[in-house]
Design a protein around this motif. Structure first.
Motif, mmCIF file in Angstrom:
data_model
loop_
_atom_site.group_PDB
_atom_site.id
_atom_site.type_symbol
_atom_site.label_atom_id
_atom_site.label_comp_id
_atom_site.label_asym_id
_atom_site.label_seq_id
_atom_site.Cartn_x
_atom_site.Cartn_y
_atom_site.Cartn_z
ATOM 1 N N GLY A 69 0.961 -1.102 -0.243
ATOM 2 C CA GLY A 69 -0.134 0.032 -0.078
ATOM 3 C C GLY A 69 0.842 1.152 0.060
ATOM 4 O O GLY A 69 0.300 2.414 -0.291
ATOM 5 N N LEU A 70 1.966 1.248 0.325
ATOM 6 C CA LEU A 70 2.986 2.247 0.059
ATOM 7 C C LEU A 70 3.854 2.108 -0.943
ATOM 8 O O LEU A 70 4.285 1.257 -1.538
ATOM 9 C CB LEU A 70 4.057 2.320 1.173
ATOM 10 N N ASP A 71 4.058 3.469 -1.682
ATOM 11 C CA ASP A 71 5.233 3.155 -2.817
ATOM 12 C C ASP A 71 6.317 3.831 -2.591
ATOM 13 O O ASP A 71 6.549 5.040 -2.171
ATOM 14 C CB ASP A 71 4.212 4.188 -3.849
ATOM 15 N N PRO A 72 7.482 2.901 -2.765
ATOM 16 C CA PRO A 72 8.794 3.666 -2.409
ATOM 17 C C PRO A 72 9.103 4.834 -3.224
ATOM 18 O O PRO A 72 10.038 5.504 -2.786
ATOM 19 C CB PRO A 72 9.584 2.379 -2.781
ATOM 20 N N ARG A 73 8.540 4.876 -4.393
ATOM 21 C CA ARG A 73 8.838 5.973 -5.397
ATOM 22 C C ARG A 73 8.537 7.346 -4.600
ATOM 23 O O ARG A 73 9.109 8.591 -4.799
ATOM 24 C CB ARG A 73 8.235 5.896 -6.496
ATOM 25 N N GLN A 74 7.645 7.297 -3.613
ATOM 26 C CA GLN A 74 7.212 8.611 -2.763
ATOM 27 C C GLN A 74 8.281 8.879 -1.703
ATOM 28 O O GLN A 74 8.143 9.864 -1.059
ATOM 29 C CB GLN A 74 5.747 8.427 -2.162
ATOM 30 N N LEU A 75 9.117 7.740 -1.671
ATOM 31 C CA LEU A 75 10.178 8.046 -0.337
ATOM 32 C C LEU A 75 11.423 8.308 -1.141
ATOM 33 O O LEU A 75 11.886 9.463 -0.848
ATOM 34 C CB LEU A 75 10.446 6.963 0.194
ATOM 35 N N TYR A 76 11.864 7.635 -2.501
ATOM 36 C CA TYR A 76 13.203 7.791 -2.679
ATOM 37 C C TYR A 76 12.932 8.620 -4.170
ATOM 38 O O TYR A 76 13.980 9.286 -4.734
ATOM 39 C CB TYR A 76 13.460 6.361 -3.624
ATOM 40 N N GLY A 77 11.913 8.658 -4.793
ATOM 41 C CA GLY A 77 11.897 9.610 -5.908
ATOM 42 C C GLY A 77 11.985 8.802 -7.139
ATOM 43 O O GLY A 77 11.757 7.699 -7.115
ATOM 44 N N ARG A 78 12.600 9.305 -7.983
ATOM 45 C CA ARG A 78 12.987 8.554 -9.258
ATOM 46 C C ARG A 78 14.363 8.742 -9.849
ATOM 47 O O ARG A 78 14.980 9.770 -9.666
ATOM 48 C CB ARG A 78 11.825 8.777 -10.263
ATOM 49 N N PRO A 79 14.935 7.830 -10.625
ATOM 50 C CA PRO A 79 16.171 8.117 -11.175
ATOM 51 C C PRO A 79 16.356 9.442 -12.068
ATOM 52 O O PRO A 79 15.318 9.511 -12.749
ATOM 53 C CB PRO A 79 16.494 6.868 -12.135
ATOM 54 N N LEU A 80 17.194 10.069 -11.830
ATOM 55 C CA LEU A 80 17.444 11.424 -12.803
ATOM 56 C C LEU A 80 18.583 10.987 -13.824
ATOM 57 O O LEU A 80 20.134 11.420 -13.289
ATOM 58 C CB LEU A 80 17.628 12.628 -12.018
ATOM 59 N N GLU A 81 18.204 10.648 -14.897
ATOM 60 C CA GLU A 81 19.267 10.041 -15.874
ATOM 61 C C GLU A 81 19.057 10.961 -16.918
ATOM 62 O O GLU A 81 18.320 11.838 -17.177
ATOM 63 C CB GLU A 81 19.041 8.629 -16.433
ATOM 64 N N GLY A 82 20.378 10.981 -17.707
ATOM 65 C CA GLY A 82 20.445 11.859 -19.098
ATOM 66 C C GLY A 82 21.237 13.188 -18.729
ATOM 67 O O GLY A 82 21.076 14.164 -19.377
ATOM 68 N N TYR A 83 22.069 13.369 -17.565
ATOM 69 C CA TYR A 83 22.658 14.498 -17.377
ATOM 70 C C TYR A 83 24.069 14.369 -16.917
ATOM 71 O O TYR A 83 24.564 14.543 -15.983
ATOM 72 C CB TYR A 83 22.098 15.194 -16.137
#
Length: 565
Positions: A243-257
């Motif tokens: 019921g919890l989404d780890p993406r709301q804790l860790y965010g998302r990968p910031l790739e392409g920089y």
């Protein structure tokens, strides 16, 4: 075990993890990269703010704010309550990120105490965190007795875990871990004890700070196995975090920089906009703001505090890299409008760490004593005892805290010191003794501290308390009777502080009070030693005022003389 759906993302994670450590070692050598296109345009966000005279721009905020509230100078001495689940790592500051850097000591501690981060990540640290020794009321009373008159209470750190019953972040201390509104407990205790309190927010740069959680080991048995940062809500079915989404804790990968790599160090030598992630950036900045609004709405703090090494959150530079928008202006305007609605007056302020001087804003000086006086704005020094999160072996010394207070107060600043709490919410044995000693000193010398301001000069002598967290180095640092600091009390008396305890009969020579210096507007008539009844012998000539230290016992850490006409 790592879930299959996360394992399918291992290729991306391996790429991140395999380059992280090597790049950290060379990060300081990388050239500064100019900001990407769009850095000069400011996105105007549209989340609601409270009605009132404060519009979401710095000009309106400065024009409508009456100035730093009197209580802030009067309080002068504060306690920093920099405590949360990262204390569970017993690895000092930034444990949540460092546990994902495979060669970092915190990573070794995590693997020893909890396991590999592909199987037991930071989300699992949150789940097991318990605080059976936490007693906000008891601690606030101890802090008040120690002389602290305001508290900086951490609401959320870079780990993105809210320490209150957050409406906008399900990863919070009521839903996960201790199952308690910790911020609410601190706020209630502060009100009951009579301490002003503010809430600190450190989650602005969580989105790039967390990037190592999307990596993987570059060597060993777990090489290429992704850490838990890549898990999604779907992976939680049947798990404790269902019921919890780890993406709301860790965010998302910031790739392409590639020009910003390693992205998790973008604040140190690189800066720019994540222009490939602008919709995410807008959502992220909006939620950042809404969480602050929520904490303000629930707990009505006397100030709010935002962390970072840029001029404001989401500036597009340094810690504000990634997005450039007016989220900070909107949050501050909303806060002051809410203050006016609730209190009928503006007696609050916003501390933005490296902000430009503006009415209504204060800044800080972390882990170092400024070289010069800063009398042009409200500000506070901030130091941690041992480190910003708990680690065994911290050194507790009241004298270091007292001398740090005098360093900052003489330069016209406030001072807040972080007193570490253990993972369980307790205090190390040395902490209560230290607090009691500080309290004794403040009861004797507080008249020259509370409500004080800087004098025409702030120091004599060439020794300054060493920078960094307060520990044995600072405790052992030797000052002499030549090392003086000055404040002007709210009673208008001049206070001369000696950063040591002289021997009876020792001469304290104050060149700034000599006739030739021409700094005194009136001829001094009386010199008193705070905390002692003994008469003080003194004389004044062209070169200096010379004070003979009396046979006074029981004074420690530093001594103060009150000079009056």
């Amino acid at each position: 075990m790592i879930c299959n759906s996360a394992r399918a993302r291992a290729k991306s994670a391996t790429a991140v993890g395999s380059r992280t450590i090597a790049l950290i070692a060379t990060a300081a050598l990388l050239p500064v990269v100019s900001a990407q296109p769009g850095v000069d345009s400011v996105a105007r966000l549209d989340f609601p703010i409270a009605d009132g005279p404060f519009d979401p721009n710095w000009e309106s905020i400065s024009a409508n704010h009456p100035g730093t509230p009197e209580w802030f100078r009067e309080a002068k001495f504060g306690v920093w309550i920099h405590w949360g689940p990262q204390a569970a790592g017993r690895s000092n500051d930034w444990y949540a990120k460092h546990m994902y850097l495979e060669d970092h000591p915190a990573a070794a501690n995590h693997r020893k105490n909890f396991g590999h981060p592909s199987e037991f990540g930071y989300k699992d640290v949150l789940n097991q965190w318990r605080t059976p020794k936490f007693d906000a009321q008891r601690y606030m009373q101890m802090f008040h007795d120690a002389g602290f008159r305001y508290a900086v209470v951490m609401g959320v750190h870079h780990d993105n875990f809210d320490l209150w019953d957050s409406k906008h972040q399900p990863w919070n201390s009521v839903n996960v871990g201790p199952k308690q509104d910790l911020l609410g407990a601190w706020a209630k205790a502060a009100r009951e004890v009579g301490i002003r309190y503010g809430v600190s927010f450190h989650h602005e740069y969580t989105w790039w700070w967390w990037q190592p959680a999307f990596g993987a080991d570059s060597k060993g048995d777990k090489k290429g196995v992704p850490y838990d940062g890549l898990l999604t809500a779907a992976d939680g079915k049947g798990q404790w975090w269902d019921g919890l989404d780890p993406r709301q804790l860790y965010g998302r990968p910031l790739e392409g920089y590639p020009e910003y790599e390693p992205v998790h160090l973008i604040a140190h030598g690189r800066e720019g906009i994540f222009e490939k992630h602008l919709p995410y950036a807008e959502q992220y900045a909006t939620q950042w703001a809404q969480r602050i609004q929520d904490a303000v709405e629930q707990h009505d703090p006397d100030f709010i505090y935002t962390d970072g090494n840029s001029s404001q959150p989401f500036s597009g530079k340094k810690s504000g890299s990634g997005y450039r928008c007016d989220a900070a202006q909107r949050v501050v305007a909303d806060y002051f409008n809410r203050t006016l609605e609730r209190r009928g007056k503006i007696d609050t302020l916003a501390i933005i760490k490296f902000s430009e001087p503006r009415t209504g804003l204060a800044s800080t000086s972390e882990s170092r004593v400024p070289a010069e006086m800063r009398a042009d704005r409200a500000w506070m020094g901030e130091l941690a005892i041992g480190g910003w999160f708990y680690e065994p072996g911290f050194y507790y010394d009241a004298g270091s805290v007292v001398r740090a207070l005098l360093e900052f107060a003489s330069r016209d600043g406030n001072f807040a010191v972080s007193v570490p709490l253990t993972p369980e919410g307790g205090l190390d044995p040395g902490a209560p003794e230290m607090l009691a000693s500080i309290g004794e000193w403040m009861r004797v010398n507080g008249e020259g501290i509370y409500g004080s301001k800087a004098w025409k000069v702030f120091r004599e002598g060439d020794r300054t308390l060493p920078r960094g967290a307060l520990g044995k180095k600072q405790a052992d640092f030797e000052f002499t009777t030549e090392d003086l600091r000055f404040t002007v009390g709210k009673d208008s008396a001049l206070y001369v502080w000696v950063l040591t305890t002289p021997e009876p009969g020792a001469e304290v020579r104050v060149a700034s009070l000599g006739k030739a210096a021409a700094l005194l507007e009136e001829e001094p008539a009386r010199v008193e030693l705070l905390g002692a009844d003994a008469e003080v012998e003194w004389s004044r000539d062209e070169d200096a005022m010379t004070i003979i230290y009396p046979n006074a016992t029981g004074l420690q850490h530093a001594v103060g003389f009150r000079i009056t006409p």
